[in-house]
Design a protein around this motif. Structure first.
Motif, PDB file in Angstrom:
ATOM      1  N   GLY A  88       0.698  -1.297   0.144  1.00 14.93           N
ATOM      2  CA  GLY A  88      -0.005   0.052   0.043  1.00 14.93           C
ATOM      3  C   GLY A  88       0.873   1.207  -0.050  1.00 14.93           C
ATOM      4  N   ASN A  89       2.289   1.106  -0.097  1.00 11.33           N
ATOM      5  CA  ASN A  89       3.051   2.366  -0.369  1.00 11.33           C
ATOM      6  C   ASN A  89       3.090   2.724  -1.765  1.00 11.33           C
ATOM      7  OD1 ASN A  89       4.045   2.124   2.521  1.00 11.33           O
ATOM      8  ND2 ASN A  89       5.224   0.275   1.823  1.00 11.33           N
ATOM      9  N   PHE A  90       3.505   4.169  -1.878  1.00  6.57           N
ATOM     10  CA  PHE A  90       3.423   4.704  -3.274  1.00  6.57           C
ATOM     11  C   PHE A  90       4.627   4.663  -3.956  1.00  6.57           C
ATOM     12  CE2 PHE A  90       0.904   7.067   0.034  1.00  6.57           C
ATOM     13  CZ  PHE A  90      -0.451   6.515  -0.404  1.00  6.57           C
ATOM     14  N   VAL A  91       4.450   4.396  -5.266  1.00  4.65           N
ATOM     15  CA  VAL A  91       5.682   4.367  -5.923  1.00  4.65           C
ATOM     16  C   VAL A  91       5.482   5.424  -7.441  1.00  4.65           C
ATOM     17  CG1 VAL A  91       6.565   2.126  -5.587  1.00  4.65           C
ATOM     18  CG2 VAL A  91       5.025   2.468  -7.347  1.00  4.65           C
ATOM     19  N   LEU A 140      -5.749  -4.814  -0.711  1.00  3.92           N
ATOM     20  CA  LEU A 140      -5.845  -3.449  -0.908  1.00  3.92           C
ATOM     21  C   LEU A 140      -6.708  -3.315  -2.152  1.00  3.92           C
ATOM     22  CD1 LEU A 140      -2.089  -2.654  -0.674  1.00  3.92           C
ATOM     23  CD2 LEU A 140      -4.020  -1.947   1.181  1.00  3.92           C
ATOM     24  N   GLY A 141      -7.770  -2.361  -1.880  1.00  5.60           N
ATOM     25  CA  GLY A 141      -8.950  -2.097  -2.789  1.00  5.60           C
ATOM     26  C   GLY A 141      -9.878  -3.122  -3.208  1.00  5.60           C
ATOM     27  N   SER A 191      -3.159  -8.464   6.992  1.00 11.33           N
ATOM     28  CA  SER A 191      -1.914  -8.125   7.992  1.00 11.33           C
ATOM     29  C   SER A 191      -0.813  -7.509   7.047  1.00 11.33           C
ATOM     30  CB  SER A 191      -1.497  -9.538   8.489  1.00 11.33           C
ATOM     31  OG  SER A 191      -1.484 -10.568   7.397  1.00 11.33           O
ATOM     32  N   THR A 192      -0.854  -7.750   5.510  1.00  9.99           N
ATOM     33  CA  THR A 192      -0.011  -7.220   4.710  1.00  9.99           C
ATOM     34  C   THR A 192       0.209  -5.627   4.817  1.00  9.99           C
ATOM     35  OG1 THR A 192      -1.616  -7.453   2.992  1.00  9.99           O
ATOM     36  CG2 THR A 192       0.041  -9.184   3.298  1.00  9.99           C
ATOM     37  N   SER A 193      -0.941  -4.949   5.269  1.00  6.01           N
ATOM     38  CA  SER A 193      -1.196  -3.656   5.255  1.00  6.01           C
ATOM     39  C   SER A 193      -0.320  -3.080   6.335  1.00  6.01           C
ATOM     40  CB  SER A 193      -2.748  -3.310   5.393  1.00  6.01           C
ATOM     41  OG  SER A 193      -2.895  -1.935   5.483  1.00  6.01           O
ATOM     42  N   TRP A 194       0.087  -1.515   6.210  1.00  4.57           N
ATOM     43  CA  TRP A 194       0.955  -0.990   7.177  1.00  4.57           C
ATOM     44  C   TRP A 194      -0.039  -0.630   8.320  1.00  4.57           C
ATOM     45  CZ3 TRP A 194      -1.233   3.711   7.508  1.00  4.57           C
ATOM     46  CH2 TRP A 194      -1.964   4.396   6.539  1.00  4.57           C
ATOM     47  N   SER A 195      -1.422  -0.571   8.092  1.00  2.00           N
ATOM     48  CA  SER A 195      -2.209   0.001   9.122  1.00  2.00           C
ATOM     49  C   SER A 195      -2.808  -1.359   9.879  1.00  2.00           C
ATOM     50  CB  SER A 195      -3.377   0.713   8.868  1.00  2.00           C
ATOM     51  OG  SER A 195      -4.248   0.008   7.588  1.00  2.00           O
ATOM     52  N   TYR A 196      -2.631  -2.305   9.592  1.00  2.00           N
ATOM     53  CA  TYR A 196      -2.924  -3.386  10.206  1.00  2.00           C
ATOM     54  C   TYR A 196      -2.258  -3.637  11.842  1.00  2.00           C
ATOM     55  CZ  TYR A 196      -4.344  -8.547  11.381  1.00  2.00           C
ATOM     56  OH  TYR A 196      -4.532  -9.725  11.887  1.00  2.00           O
TER      57      TYR A 196
END
Length: 536
Positions: free
Chosen positions: A100-103, A291-292, A345-350
């Motif tokens: 979920g980070n931006f590139v 995500l999404g 659990s893969t998300s940074w906000s988890y």
């Protein structure tokens, strides 16, 4: 009716008989679009598909069950299918990675100015739209102005877009907003201003003109949408395919048979029954990040002081009464992933410390007794017609602890009325949300004052409201992560504002020769059409 469907109706019985026999010889394959596509297709399949051998391009044919209506006028896009199909022609300034980070993408970099309440994007140079006009800061500003004109809610905190020079654009915010980069990544699909104004928004909705790797060829509503290769694409040597097609096949049985006969190379957003049927002969690619993706569970009328669910002990009892893992395994297999909070659990906000309400019927009965309902109570259990099996299962579990939930099936229009901005239902209702990482942007829709979905009928604790605002104005990502973890703990352990069950993995089914699509790698609506290949 498209050609392949005519052929299918003439040969259905024979083809299905042959394919079902051959299916027993396959082996299950799963994984990401990059590393999960293994195996060799047979020569007869290669010839029948009409696609050339590896390295010579070919046309990738994918299928949906729902036909998009608007694939070009992205400020007014409404469905997942519309965004995915439009993404072959239109691109964004930034993309997501799997966490979920931006590139960078059309923007090569960006700078945040918290004090100045601004974000400045530096754009790629030398990029052209399909119509030959330049992609530049003026084009980005024009696109942002369109979003402001239609009052896109996600951009409500954008004051203006400012052109600094040909390749630099500045977003001026009304107040500092840490969600704006995600908003730009997710909702700002860059359209050609020249073509939009020439064609008009209605025509443009079916003829997108962007910077993407494919150019619109034809649009046949509810039948097929065809793209051809962009020979002037800004990434040298790409795309690898000669064309890309999206076929619309509403009947899942026909979609499955069409895949088996080789008339399409992939099925997107496949239902669980189709995945089970084809998993031994195809590559199944699941969205492991969530995500999404669509997520679901149940939510109660906790803001109603006359409701039993106004008591947090009753809300927690409901959660403890339901064996979610058993229900989802039975109904959906491994096409969904269970969760006890917002996202996976893969998300940074988890937050891994969230306990939620694990299945414990004795605990549920204890909480009900403490809340003054030793003999249970009657309530409603509301959902749509497609959710009848899940509602029936939940009803049975609730009955075991004394909650007599009467199922009420409602049509989609009524469901929207019950859960929209003026949300007002009685008892329990199915809760649909998105598994995105940015809680400040998405959770506020449900749990903050004025939220457009469910919020009007849900208890709004002051500390949750405060933290949602703090997450939105966080000065850096580390601070935002800390706040988000606190939010997860409060929302699901302290107040039990909702009962999340699962996040969908939106399975895609591919022939083994389909490679590097990027579908389901990072974010549900994003893929890499420029990298997709057919290798036989």
């Amino acid at each position: 009716m498209s050609v392949f469907r005519k052929k299918l109706h003439l040969t259905m019985v024979i083809c299905l008989s042959v394919v079902l026999v051959l299916a027993g010889c396959g082996s299950k394959q799963s994984g990401s679009a990059n590393n999960g596509n293994t195996g060799n297709s047979k020569k007869t399949e290669n010839e029948a598909s009409g696609n050339p051998s590896a390295g010579s391009g070919g046309v990738l044919r994918l299928a949906f069950s729902n036909g998009p209506v608007n694939i070009g006028n992205m400020p007014q896009a409404r469905t997942i299918e519309e965004v995915i199909v439009g993404g072959a022609a239109l691109e964004t300034l930034t993309r997501f990675d799997s966490s979920g980070n931006f590139v960078p993408w059309l923007a090569e970099k960006w700078e945040q100015d918290v004090e100045g309440k601004a974000i400045t994007y530096t754009l790629q140079q030398g990029v052209k739209f399909h119509d030959g006009t330049d992609f530049n800061a003026e084009a980005v500003k024009w696109n942002l102005d369109q979003l402001l004109a239609v009052e896109k809610r996600e951009f409500s905190n954008l004051a203006s877009a400012e052109v600094i020079d040909e390749h630099t654009v500045k977003l001026n915010l009304k107040s500092w907003d840490s969600t704006m980069i995600e908003t730009v990544t997710n909702f700002l699909w860059i359209m050609s201003p020249t073509s939009f104004e020439k064609l008009g928004k209605d025509a443009f909705s079916k003829q997108p003109v962007g910077t993407g790797p494919f150019v619109m060829d034809s649009f046949e509503q509810d039948v097929v949408i065809k793209y051809k290769k962009n020979e002037e694409y800004w990434q040298a040597g790409k795309p690898y395919l000669d064309g890309l097609e999206f076929h619309i096949i509403k009947d899942p049985m026909i979609a499955s048979a069409t895949f088996q006969t080789g008339d399409v190379d992939g099925l997107l957003l496949a239902p669980s029954n189709t995945v089970r049927e084809l998993e031994k002969e195809a590559v199944i690619v699941r969205l492991e990040s969530g995500l999404g993706a669509g997520a679901s569970g149940f939510i109660t009328d906790s803001a109603n002081p006359k409701s039993p669910f106004a008591d947090v002990r009753v809300r927690k009892a409901m959660g403890h009464a339901i064996d979610s893992e058993a229900i989802t395994k039975s109904l959906f297999g491994d096409t969904v992933l269970n969760t006890n909070q917002w996202g996976l659990s893969t998300s940074w906000s988890y937050n891994p410390e969230v306990e939620g309400q694990p299945y414990n019927p004795e605990k549920a009965k204890q909480l009900l007794e403490e809340a003054g309902y030793p003999n249970g109570f009657k309530t409603k259990l509301i959902g749509g017609s497609g959710d009848s099996d899940r509602l029936t299962a939940v009803q049975a579990y609730l009955k075991e602890v004394g909650i007599d939930a009467q199922i009420e099936m409602v049509e989609f229009g009524k469901y929207k009325d019950l859960t929209g901005a003026e949300a007002n239902w009685e008892g329990i209702i199915t809760y649909n949300f998105r598994g995105d990482a940015d809680l400040a942007l998405y959770m506020s829709r449900n749990f903050a004052p004025g939220g457009p979905l469910y919020a009007n009928n849900v208890y709004q604790p002051e500390d949750v409201t405060r933290l949602l605002q703090e997450a939105r104005t966080a000065p850096d990502q580390d601070t935002k992560i800390k706040i988000s973890h606190e939010l997860q703990k409060l929302a699901y352990d302290e107040y039990a504002l909702a009962y999340p069950q699962y996040v969908t993995t939106s399975p895609a089914i591919f022939k083994p020769y389909v490679k590097d699509t990027g579908i389901n790698e990072t974010y549900m609506t994003f893929f890499r059409p420029e990298d997709a290949k057919i290798e036989k």
